[in-house]
Scaffold this motif. Structure first.
Motif, PDB file in Angstrom:
ATOM      1  N   LEU A 121       0.862  -1.174   0.000  1.00 22.88           N
ATOM      2  CA  LEU A 121       0.000   0.000   0.000  1.00 22.88           C
ATOM      3  C   LEU A 121       0.900   1.226   0.000  1.00 22.88           C
ATOM      4  O   LEU A 121       1.626   1.463   0.968  1.00 22.88           O
ATOM      5  N   ILE A 122       0.899   1.971  -1.095  1.00 21.24           N
ATOM      6  CA  ILE A 122       1.773   3.138  -1.233  1.00 21.24           C
ATOM      7  C   ILE A 122       0.931   4.397  -1.037  1.00 21.24           C
ATOM      8  O   ILE A 122      -0.067   4.605  -1.728  1.00 21.24           O
ATOM      9  N   LEU A 143     -11.526  -7.398  -7.269  1.00 25.00           N
ATOM     10  CA  LEU A 143     -11.315  -7.183  -8.701  1.00 25.00           C
ATOM     11  C   LEU A 143     -10.188  -8.037  -9.269  1.00 25.00           C
ATOM     12  O   LEU A 143      -9.986  -8.074 -10.481  1.00 25.00           O
ATOM     13  N   ARG A 144      -9.449  -8.705  -8.360  1.00 23.51           N
ATOM     14  CA  ARG A 144      -8.280  -9.498  -8.770  1.00 23.51           C
ATOM     15  C   ARG A 144      -7.321  -8.669  -9.612  1.00 23.51           C
ATOM     16  O   ARG A 144      -6.771  -9.123 -10.615  1.00 23.51           O
ATOM     17  N   ALA A 145      -7.131  -7.453  -9.165  1.00 23.93           N
ATOM     18  CA  ALA A 145      -6.279  -6.508  -9.897  1.00 23.93           C
ATOM     19  C   ALA A 145      -4.811  -6.719  -9.525  1.00 23.93           C
ATOM     20  O   ALA A 145      -4.491  -7.237  -8.455  1.00 23.93           O
ATOM     21  N   ASP A 146      -3.916  -6.322 -10.409  1.00 18.67           N
ATOM     22  CA  ASP A 146      -2.489  -6.282 -10.107  1.00 18.67           C
ATOM     23  C   ASP A 146      -2.136  -4.987  -9.392  1.00 18.67           C
ATOM     24  O   ASP A 146      -1.244  -4.938  -8.555  1.00 18.67           O
ATOM     25  N   MET A 147      -2.864  -3.936  -9.745  1.00 18.32           N
ATOM     26  CA  MET A 147      -2.637  -2.614  -9.166  1.00 18.32           C
ATOM     27  C   MET A 147      -3.954  -1.859  -9.129  1.00 18.32           C
ATOM     28  O   MET A 147      -4.769  -1.978 -10.055  1.00 18.32           O
ATOM     29  N   THR A 148      -4.190  -1.125  -8.059  1.00 21.69           N
ATOM     30  CA  THR A 148      -5.404  -0.319  -7.931  1.00 21.69           C
ATOM     31  C   THR A 148      -5.015   1.088  -7.498  1.00 21.69           C
ATOM     32  O   THR A 148      -4.124   1.263  -6.660  1.00 21.69           O
ATOM     33  N   VAL A 149      -5.665   2.082  -8.067  1.00 16.27           N
ATOM     34  CA  VAL A 149      -5.399   3.483  -7.751  1.00 16.27           C
ATOM     35  C   VAL A 149      -6.661   4.092  -7.151  1.00 16.27           C
ATOM     36  O   VAL A 149      -7.752   3.917  -7.700  1.00 16.27           O
ATOM     37  N   SER A 150      -6.518   4.797  -6.037  1.00 15.35           N
ATOM     38  CA  SER A 150      -7.679   5.491  -5.467  1.00 15.35           C
ATOM     39  C   SER A 150      -7.812   6.856  -6.137  1.00 15.35           C
ATOM     40  O   SER A 150      -6.829   7.570  -6.313  1.00 15.35           O
ATOM     41  N   CYS A 151      -9.035   7.184  -6.512  1.00 16.47           N
ATOM     42  CA  CYS A 151      -9.312   8.446  -7.203  1.00 16.47           C
ATOM     43  C   CYS A 151     -10.588   9.065  -6.625  1.00 16.47           C
ATOM     44  O   CYS A 151     -11.339   8.411  -5.912  1.00 16.47           O
ATOM     45  N   PHE A 152     -10.812  10.316  -6.960  1.00 17.82           N
ATOM     46  CA  PHE A 152     -12.090  10.939  -6.637  1.00 17.82           C
ATOM     47  C   PHE A 152     -12.595  11.679  -7.864  1.00 17.82           C
ATOM     48  O   PHE A 152     -11.806  12.130  -8.689  1.00 17.82           O
ATOM     49  N   GLU A 170     -15.107   1.328 -19.723  1.00 22.88           N
ATOM     50  CA  GLU A 170     -16.425   1.095 -19.131  1.00 22.88           C
ATOM     51  C   GLU A 170     -16.370   0.181 -17.903  1.00 22.88           C
ATOM     52  O   GLU A 170     -17.284   0.174 -17.073  1.00 22.88           O
ATOM     53  N   ASN A 171     -15.286  -0.585 -17.768  1.00 24.86           N
ATOM     54  CA  ASN A 171     -15.126  -1.488 -16.624  1.00 24.86           C
ATOM     55  C   ASN A 171     -14.217  -0.908 -15.543  1.00 24.86           C
ATOM     56  O   ASN A 171     -13.785  -1.634 -14.648  1.00 24.86           O
ATOM     57  N   TRP A 172     -13.940   0.384 -15.626  1.00 27.27           N
ATOM     58  CA  TRP A 172     -13.108   1.096 -14.659  1.00 27.27           C
ATOM     59  C   TRP A 172     -11.657   0.632 -14.684  1.00 27.27           C
ATOM     60  O   TRP A 172     -10.928   0.795 -13.723  1.00 27.27           O
ATOM     61  N   ARG A 173     -11.249   0.030 -15.775  1.00 28.41           N
ATOM     62  CA  ARG A 173      -9.854  -0.333 -15.946  1.00 28.41           C
ATOM     63  C   ARG A 173      -9.084   0.885 -16.449  1.00 28.41           C
ATOM     64  O   ARG A 173      -9.501   1.549 -17.405  1.00 28.41           O
ATOM     65  N   VAL A 174      -7.957   1.178 -15.809  1.00 27.22           N
ATOM     66  CA  VAL A 174      -7.157   2.335 -16.195  1.00 27.22           C
ATOM     67  C   VAL A 174      -6.467   2.063 -17.530  1.00 27.22           C
ATOM     68  O   VAL A 174      -5.767   1.053 -17.683  1.00 27.22           O
ATOM     69  N   VAL A 175      -6.667   2.943 -18.487  1.00 25.40           N
ATOM     70  CA  VAL A 175      -6.045   2.792 -19.805  1.00 25.40           C
ATOM     71  C   VAL A 175      -5.032   3.900 -20.089  1.00 25.40           C
ATOM     72  O   VAL A 175      -4.252   3.795 -21.036  1.00 25.40           O
ATOM     73  N   ALA A 176      -5.025   4.942 -19.264  1.00 22.47           N
ATOM     74  CA  ALA A 176      -4.054   6.024 -19.451  1.00 22.47           C
ATOM     75  C   ALA A 176      -4.002   6.869 -18.191  1.00 22.47           C
ATOM     76  O   ALA A 176      -4.952   6.905 -17.397  1.00 22.47           O
ATOM     77  N   CYS A 194     -14.221  13.850 -14.325  1.00 20.53           N
ATOM     78  CA  CYS A 194     -13.028  13.023 -14.514  1.00 20.53           C
ATOM     79  C   CYS A 194     -12.599  12.402 -13.190  1.00 20.53           C
ATOM     80  O   CYS A 194     -13.135  12.724 -12.124  1.00 20.53           O
ATOM     81  N   LEU A 195     -11.628  11.488 -13.269  1.00 18.22           N
ATOM     82  CA  LEU A 195     -11.093  10.814 -12.089  1.00 18.22           C
ATOM     83  C   LEU A 195      -9.723  11.391 -11.763  1.00 18.22           C
ATOM     84  O   LEU A 195      -8.765  11.205 -12.515  1.00 18.22           O
ATOM     85  N   ALA A 196      -9.612  12.088 -10.642  1.00 19.47           N
ATOM     86  CA  ALA A 196      -8.344  12.656 -10.193  1.00 19.47           C
ATOM     87  C   ALA A 196      -7.679  11.697  -9.217  1.00 19.47           C
ATOM     88  O   ALA A 196      -8.316  11.176  -8.303  1.00 19.47           O
ATOM     89  N   SER A 197      -6.409  11.453  -9.423  1.00 18.41           N
ATOM     90  CA  SER A 197      -5.676  10.524  -8.572  1.00 18.41           C
ATOM     91  C   SER A 197      -5.473  11.106  -7.174  1.00 18.41           C
ATOM     92  O   SER A 197      -5.146  12.287  -7.018  1.00 18.41           O
ATOM     93  N   MET A 198      -5.659  10.268  -6.147  1.00 17.03           N
ATOM     94  CA  MET A 198      -5.385  10.660  -4.764  1.00 17.03           C
ATOM     95  C   MET A 198      -3.934  10.377  -4.375  1.00 17.03           C
ATOM     96  O   MET A 198      -3.499  10.720  -3.273  1.00 17.03           O
ATOM     97  N   GLY A 199      -3.191   9.701  -5.255  1.00 18.84           N
ATOM     98  CA  GLY A 199      -1.807   9.380  -4.933  1.00 18.84           C
ATOM     99  C   GLY A 199      -1.663   8.192  -4.016  1.00 18.84           C
ATOM    100  O   GLY A 199      -0.605   8.007  -3.397  1.00 18.84           O
ATOM    101  N   ASN A 200      -2.706   7.347  -3.914  1.00 17.08           N
ATOM    102  CA  ASN A 200      -2.668   6.128  -3.109  1.00 17.08           C
ATOM    103  C   ASN A 200      -2.789   4.926  -4.036  1.00 17.08           C
ATOM    104  O   ASN A 200      -3.660   4.902  -4.911  1.00 17.08           O
ATOM    105  N   TYR A 201      -1.930   3.930  -3.823  1.00 22.72           N
ATOM    106  CA  TYR A 201      -1.874   2.790  -4.735  1.00 22.72           C
ATOM    107  C   TYR A 201      -1.766   1.482  -3.954  1.00 22.72           C
ATOM    108  O   TYR A 201      -1.164   1.442  -2.880  1.00 22.72           O
ATOM    109  N   ILE A 202      -2.320   0.425  -4.523  1.00 23.81           N
ATOM    110  CA  ILE A 202      -2.095  -0.930  -4.034  1.00 23.81           C
ATOM    111  C   ILE A 202      -1.463  -1.736  -5.156  1.00 23.81           C
ATOM    112  O   ILE A 202      -1.949  -1.704  -6.293  1.00 23.81           O
ATOM    113  N   PHE A 203      -0.393  -2.432  -4.835  1.00 27.02           N
ATOM    114  CA  PHE A 203       0.245  -3.345  -5.776  1.00 27.02           C
ATOM    115  C   PHE A 203       0.266  -4.752  -5.180  1.00 27.02           C
ATOM    116  O   PHE A 203       0.518  -4.902  -3.975  1.00 27.02           O
TER     117      PHE A 203
END
Length: 211
Positions: A121-122, A143-152, A170-176, A194-203
């Motif tokens: 958790l970064i 979600l069985r994700a490799d990485m997740t980003v918190s946004c608002f 459409e599936n909330w997968r980050v493409v850019a 839009c989705l602004a990054s909170m700077g919190n990540y899970i890997f």
């Protein structure tokens, strides 16, 4: 899941936008509400979320931050594997200081290996907010994700030139990801938002090693 998570708090920023409050201290050590410091928000989120293994990566004018962590956060029990550990630059890679957030993580991969954590958790150490990281981790696992980003969510015109913005499908997968774009992309189905990054990540730890 919580006991298999290692939190890394990035607390080495110069904090130039808060000058002169940061003339003699790092931004996470700036006082807030009397005796508290900005980093206490992130640490309190960890505490209330059940995160008990925390590395705080420091660099810039860090003495007051180290002192605050020593005096105010000596509450975890090392015998139970709980800790808050400050990690100044170890110069293990090319003998360099931390050159950015990704480099700070890269220079401390050996500490991740020693932790046996399955998830990393970064977090930013200079943000003022309240968040349950347990819910964040649960969503990542579901979600069985490799990485997740918190946004608002925020209006495009407010984010333009100000925020790091995620583009998702459409599936909330980050493409850019665009840093402070002049024209942020909207969320599918939500024009103007839009989705602004909170700077919190899970890997997932293994995925982070690969990258």
């Amino acid at each position: 899941m919580l006991e298999k998570t290692l939190a890394i708090i990035l607390a080495g920023g110069v904090g130039s936008r808060l000058y002169p409050l940061t003339a003699d201290r790092a931004k996470p050590a700036v006082p807030f509400g009397g005796k508290y410091r900005i980093i206490d928000f992130t640490l309190a989120n960890c505490l209330h979320s059940g995160i008990r293994r925390i590395l705080v990566l420091t660099q810039y004018k860090s003495h007051s931050l180290h002192k605050h962590l020593r005096d105010g956060w000596s509450i975890f029990n090392p015998e139970l594997g709980e800790y808050i550990t400050t990690v100044p630059p170890q110069m293990r890679v090319d003998g360099e200081w931390y050159s950015g957030t990704a480099n700070a993580i890269y220079q401390n991969l050996y500490m991740l290996e020693r932790s046996d954590a399955e998830w990393v958790l970064i977090l930013s150490g200079d943000h003022v907010y309240k968040m349950d990281y347990g819910e964040f981790l649960a969503a990542h696992a579901d979600l069985r994700a490799d990485m997740t980003v918190s946004c608002f969510e925020m209006p495009v015109e407010e984010a333009a030139g100000q925020m790091g913005v995620m583009t998702v499908d459409e599936n909330w997968r980050v493409v850019a990801f665009d840093e402070k774009p002049a024209k942020p992309n909207s969320i599918p189905g939500k024009p103007g938002i839009c989705l602004a990054s909170m700077g919190n990540y899970i890997f997932n730890t293994e995925f982070l090693y690969e990258q």
